[in-house]
Design a protein around this motif. Structure first.
Motif, PDB file in Angstrom:
ATOM      1  N   ALA A  88       0.624  -1.430  -0.068  1.00 41.54           N
ATOM      2  CA  ALA A  88       0.200  -0.010   0.003  1.00 41.54           C
ATOM      3  C   ALA A  88       0.950   1.296  -0.028  1.00 41.54           C
ATOM      4  CB  ALA A  88      -0.845  -0.053   1.213  1.00 41.54           C
ATOM      5  N   ASP A  89       2.060   1.251   0.555  1.00 43.12           N
ATOM      6  CA  ASP A  89       3.188   2.400   0.655  1.00 43.12           C
ATOM      7  C   ASP A  89       3.910   2.603  -0.807  1.00 43.12           C
ATOM      8  OD1 ASP A  89       2.279   2.743   3.167  1.00 43.12           O
ATOM      9  OD2 ASP A  89       4.053   1.354   3.884  1.00 43.12           O
ATOM     10  N   PHE A  90       3.555   1.698  -1.729  1.00 40.84           N
ATOM     11  CA  PHE A  90       4.296   1.792  -2.843  1.00 40.84           C
ATOM     12  C   PHE A  90       3.874   3.030  -3.729  1.00 40.84           C
ATOM     13  CE2 PHE A  90       4.792   0.762  -7.569  1.00 40.84           C
ATOM     14  CZ  PHE A  90       6.232   0.627  -7.599  1.00 40.84           C
ATOM     15  N   ASN A  91       4.738   3.796  -4.137  1.00 40.28           N
ATOM     16  CA  ASN A  91       4.549   5.084  -4.875  1.00 40.28           C
ATOM     17  C   ASN A  91       5.452   4.914  -6.309  1.00 40.28           C
ATOM     18  OD1 ASN A  91       4.296   7.539  -6.175  1.00 40.28           O
ATOM     19  ND2 ASN A  91       4.990   8.821  -4.774  1.00 40.28           N
ATOM     20  N   GLY A  92       4.399   4.348  -7.309  1.00 35.31           N
ATOM     21  CA  GLY A  92       4.991   4.189  -8.684  1.00 35.31           C
ATOM     22  C   GLY A  92       5.501   5.549  -9.479  1.00 35.31           C
ATOM     23  N   ASP A  93       5.329   6.688  -8.860  1.00 35.09           N
ATOM     24  CA  ASP A  93       5.880   7.674  -9.432  1.00 35.09           C
ATOM     25  C   ASP A  93       7.120   8.350  -8.861  1.00 35.09           C
ATOM     26  OD1 ASP A  93       3.561   8.156 -10.891  1.00 35.09           O
ATOM     27  OD2 ASP A  93       2.525   9.327  -9.348  1.00 35.09           O
ATOM     28  N   GLU A  94       7.649   7.458  -8.026  1.00 35.60           N
ATOM     29  CA  GLU A  94       9.180   7.643  -7.665  1.00 35.60           C
ATOM     30  C   GLU A  94      10.117   7.333  -8.425  1.00 35.60           C
ATOM     31  OE1 GLU A  94       8.321   7.139  -2.733  1.00 35.60           O
ATOM     32  OE2 GLU A  94       9.410   5.632  -3.840  1.00 35.60           O
ATOM     33  N   CYS A  95      11.252   8.218  -8.332  1.00 39.56           N
ATOM     34  CA  CYS A  95      12.671   7.805  -9.092  1.00 39.56           C
ATOM     35  C   CYS A  95      12.787   6.358  -8.697  1.00 39.56           C
ATOM     36  CB  CYS A  95      13.369   8.688  -8.834  1.00 39.56           C
ATOM     37  SG  CYS A  95      15.339   8.045  -9.264  1.00 39.56           S
ATOM     38  N   MET A  96      13.317   5.510  -9.553  1.00 37.92           N
ATOM     39  CA  MET A  96      13.744   3.953  -9.503  1.00 37.92           C
ATOM     40  C   MET A  96      14.732   3.967  -8.125  1.00 37.92           C
ATOM     41  SD  MET A  96      15.960   2.554 -12.554  1.00 37.92           S
ATOM     42  CE  MET A  96      16.814   1.530 -11.415  1.00 37.92           C
ATOM     43  N   PHE A  97      15.618   4.950  -8.202  1.00 40.65           N
ATOM     44  CA  PHE A  97      16.832   4.803  -7.108  1.00 40.65           C
ATOM     45  C   PHE A  97      16.279   5.418  -5.707  1.00 40.65           C
ATOM     46  CE2 PHE A  97      18.845   5.735 -11.128  1.00 40.65           C
ATOM     47  CZ  PHE A  97      19.486   4.245 -11.468  1.00 40.65           C
ATOM     48  N   LEU A  98      15.048   5.749  -5.727  1.00 39.03           N
ATOM     49  CA  LEU A  98      14.691   6.566  -4.314  1.00 39.03           C
ATOM     50  C   LEU A  98      14.262   5.224  -3.408  1.00 39.03           C
ATOM     51  CD1 LEU A  98      13.852   9.247  -2.855  1.00 39.03           C
ATOM     52  CD2 LEU A  98      11.553   8.821  -3.767  1.00 39.03           C
ATOM     53  N   SER A  99      14.532   5.413  -2.183  1.00 32.72           N
ATOM     54  CA  SER A  99      14.316   4.582  -1.090  1.00 32.72           C
ATOM     55  C   SER A  99      14.002   5.407   0.332  1.00 32.72           C
ATOM     56  CB  SER A  99      15.495   3.427  -0.736  1.00 32.72           C
ATOM     57  OG  SER A  99      14.917   2.447  -0.086  1.00 32.72           O
ATOM     58  N   TRP A 100      13.681   4.555   1.173  1.00 36.67           N
ATOM     59  CA  TRP A 100      13.130   5.109   2.341  1.00 36.67           C
ATOM     60  C   TRP A 100      13.511   4.177   3.682  1.00 36.67           C
ATOM     61  CZ3 TRP A 100      10.439   9.757   2.128  1.00 36.67           C
ATOM     62  CH2 TRP A 100       9.765  10.151   0.908  1.00 36.67           C
ATOM     63  N   ARG A 101      13.663   5.160   4.693  1.00 38.87           N
ATOM     64  CA  ARG A 101      14.216   4.558   5.944  1.00 38.87           C
ATOM     65  C   ARG A 101      13.617   5.448   6.991  1.00 38.87           C
ATOM     66  NH1 ARG A 101      20.444   5.165   4.692  1.00 38.87           N
ATOM     67  NH2 ARG A 101      20.541   7.558   4.458  1.00 38.87           N
ATOM     68  N   ILE A 102      13.446   5.061   8.411  1.00 39.37           N
ATOM     69  CA  ILE A 102      13.149   5.742   9.486  1.00 39.37           C
ATOM     70  C   ILE A 102      14.302   6.217  10.222  1.00 39.37           C
ATOM     71  CG2 ILE A 102      11.504   5.350  11.512  1.00 39.37           C
ATOM     72  CD1 ILE A 102       9.959   5.277   9.371  1.00 39.37           C
ATOM     73  N   VAL A 103      14.281   7.470  10.577  1.00 43.07           N
ATOM     74  CA  VAL A 103      15.328   8.051  11.296  1.00 43.07           C
ATOM     75  C   VAL A 103      14.908   9.047  12.337  1.00 43.07           C
ATOM     76  CG1 VAL A 103      17.525   9.433  11.273  1.00 43.07           C
ATOM     77  CG2 VAL A 103      16.979   8.024   9.424  1.00 43.07           C
ATOM     78  N   ASN A 104      15.101   8.692  13.780  1.00 45.28           N
ATOM     79  CA  ASN A 104      14.587   9.329  14.688  1.00 45.28           C
ATOM     80  C   ASN A 104      12.852   9.227  14.578  1.00 45.28           C
ATOM     81  OD1 ASN A 104      17.162   9.756  15.670  1.00 45.28           O
ATOM     82  ND2 ASN A 104      17.398  11.781  14.590  1.00 45.28           N
ATOM     83  N   GLN A 112      19.770   5.398  -3.456  1.00 44.46           N
ATOM     84  CA  GLN A 112      20.473   4.417  -3.417  1.00 44.46           C
ATOM     85  C   GLN A 112      21.926   4.215  -4.173  1.00 44.46           C
ATOM     86  OE1 GLN A 112      17.882   0.605  -2.796  1.00 44.46           O
ATOM     87  NE2 GLN A 112      16.469   1.778  -3.923  1.00 44.46           N
ATOM     88  N   ILE A 113      21.875   5.064  -4.934  1.00 43.31           N
ATOM     89  CA  ILE A 113      23.108   5.471  -5.742  1.00 43.31           C
ATOM     90  C   ILE A 113      23.763   6.910  -5.720  1.00 43.31           C
ATOM     91  CG2 ILE A 113      22.388   3.737  -7.395  1.00 43.31           C
ATOM     92  CD1 ILE A 113      22.061   6.254  -9.606  1.00 43.31           C
ATOM     93  N   HIS A 114      23.640   7.280  -4.433  1.00 38.34           N
ATOM     94  CA  HIS A 114      23.858   8.618  -4.174  1.00 38.34           C
ATOM     95  C   HIS A 114      25.557   9.164  -4.770  1.00 38.34           C
ATOM     96  CE1 HIS A 114      24.086  12.684  -2.146  1.00 38.34           C
ATOM     97  NE2 HIS A 114      25.525  12.260  -1.620  1.00 38.34           N
ATOM     98  N   GLY A 115      26.357   8.437  -4.614  1.00 37.71           N
ATOM     99  CA  GLY A 115      27.894   8.708  -5.212  1.00 37.71           C
ATOM    100  C   GLY A 115      27.863   8.808  -6.549  1.00 37.71           C
ATOM    101  N   PHE A 116      26.660   8.235  -7.274  1.00 41.11           N
ATOM    102  CA  PHE A 116      26.738   8.009  -8.729  1.00 41.11           C
ATOM    103  C   PHE A 116      25.476   8.648  -9.450  1.00 41.11           C
ATOM    104  CE2 PHE A 116      29.990   5.055  -7.416  1.00 41.11           C
ATOM    105  CZ  PHE A 116      30.851   5.378  -8.582  1.00 41.11           C
ATOM    106  N   SER A 117      24.825   9.560  -8.554  1.00 41.92           N
ATOM    107  CA  SER A 117      23.619  10.244  -9.145  1.00 41.92           C
ATOM    108  C   SER A 117      23.706  10.988 -10.345  1.00 41.92           C
ATOM    109  CB  SER A 117      22.734  10.695  -8.038  1.00 41.92           C
ATOM    110  OG  SER A 117      23.641  11.874  -7.320  1.00 41.92           O
ATOM    111  N   PRO A 118      22.568  11.401 -10.985  1.00 43.53           N
ATOM    112  CA  PRO A 118      22.876  12.269 -12.042  1.00 43.53           C
ATOM    113  C   PRO A 118      23.451  13.647 -11.777  1.00 43.53           C
ATOM    114  CG  PRO A 118      20.632  11.265 -12.369  1.00 43.53           C
ATOM    115  CD  PRO A 118      21.359  11.070 -10.922  1.00 43.53           C
ATOM    116  N   ARG A 119      24.118  14.248 -12.557  1.00 43.09           N
ATOM    117  CA  ARG A 119      24.784  15.728 -12.193  1.00 43.09           C
ATOM    118  C   ARG A 119      23.551  16.798 -11.921  1.00 43.09           C
ATOM    119  NH1 ARG A 119      27.078  16.438 -16.869  1.00 43.09           N
ATOM    120  NH2 ARG A 119      29.101  15.198 -16.224  1.00 43.09           N
TER     121      ARG A 119
END
Length: 246
Positions: A88-104, A112-119
């Motif tokens: 139910a949480d899936f968002n098909g409009d997101e970039c294929m490299f986007l992910s989520w986590r819980i922080v605080n 997920q490819i931060h070091g090699f993301s597009p310019r």
């Protein structure tokens, strides 16, 4: 200096615009780096990139698909990379490299490819005058105005050439500069910005806006301001060139 809130809005709001140029490091490094070749998401994108390739101004652009767009290209092993496809949480409009986590106790995004993301991702929001989708309040500061002035000074010069003798309140050109190509702005916040930074009165601001509204260079609808765009200025110039055979 801006700080990233990891809200993920840019990764969703700019989908179908996010793309790699053909000479970006990800393509060069992938050929020689076993680590990148073993990265399943990068390997997947390299495999399917030509399905999302476009030639723009003679240059190859590799657009990053959304999670929905990529689904039909996945083999059985690759489907596990998007194991929430049916949740139910899936968002098909997101970039294929986007992910989520819980922080605080807060849901935050990460690439997920931060070091090699597009310019273009690395340049954001500097490429937008330091204003990101999560912080529209940053529009109303002198740093954003200076960014706009540097970026579109040529367009403002064109407007001054055409309209300068027809207007009394020249501050209107600076107001257009502030607004151009960034959509709708709060009338009150723009007014307060110009009163503070340009030392004009509220009545002078109002008169300038009214004067430029009559020329259809500024639009004031429901107390929101918008201006003519760079593209519309180009059309005005084209019409004048045709009219006067320049």
């Amino acid at each position: 200096m801006w700080n990233c809130d990891n809200c993920g809005k840019c990764c969703i709001g700019f989908t179908n615009q996010i793309r790699f140029q053909e000479n970006e490091p990800i393509f060069l490094s992938f050929k020689t780096s076993p680590n990148l070749q073993q990265n399943p998401l990068i390997s997947l994108f390299i495999r399917i990139k030509d399905f999302f390739k476009k030639n723009i101004d003679g240059k190859k652009q590799y657009f990053v698909p959304t999670k929905s767009e990529i689904s039909s290209h996945l083999n059985e092993n690759e489907k596990s990379l998007f194991n929430n496809l049916n949740s139910a949480d899936f968002n098909g409009d997101e970039c294929m490299f986007l992910s989520w986590r819980i922080v605080n106790n807060r849901r935050t995004s990460f690439c997920q490819i931060h070091g090699f993301s597009p310019r273009m991702c690395k340049d954001y929001p500097s490429s937008k005058g330091g204003v990101c989708l999560n912080h529209p309040e940053r529009y109303y500061n002198i740093e954003f105005f200076n960014y706009q002035k540097k970026k579109i000074e040529f367009a403002i010069k064109v407007l001054k050439e055409i309209y300068s003798e027809r207007v009394k309140y020249k501050i209107g050109f600076d107001i257009i500069c502030f607004l151009m190509d960034f959509g709708k702005f709060s009338y009150n916040k723009v007014r307060d910005f110009f009163i503070k930074n340009f030392h004009i009165s509220s009545s002078e601001f109002m008169s300038a806006v009214q004067e430029f509204v009559k020329l259809s260079l500024i639009f004031n609808i429901n107390n929101e301001l918008e201006s003519i765009s760079i593209k519309e200025i180009e059309l005005i110039v084209d019409d004048m060139m045709d009219k006067y055979s320049w």
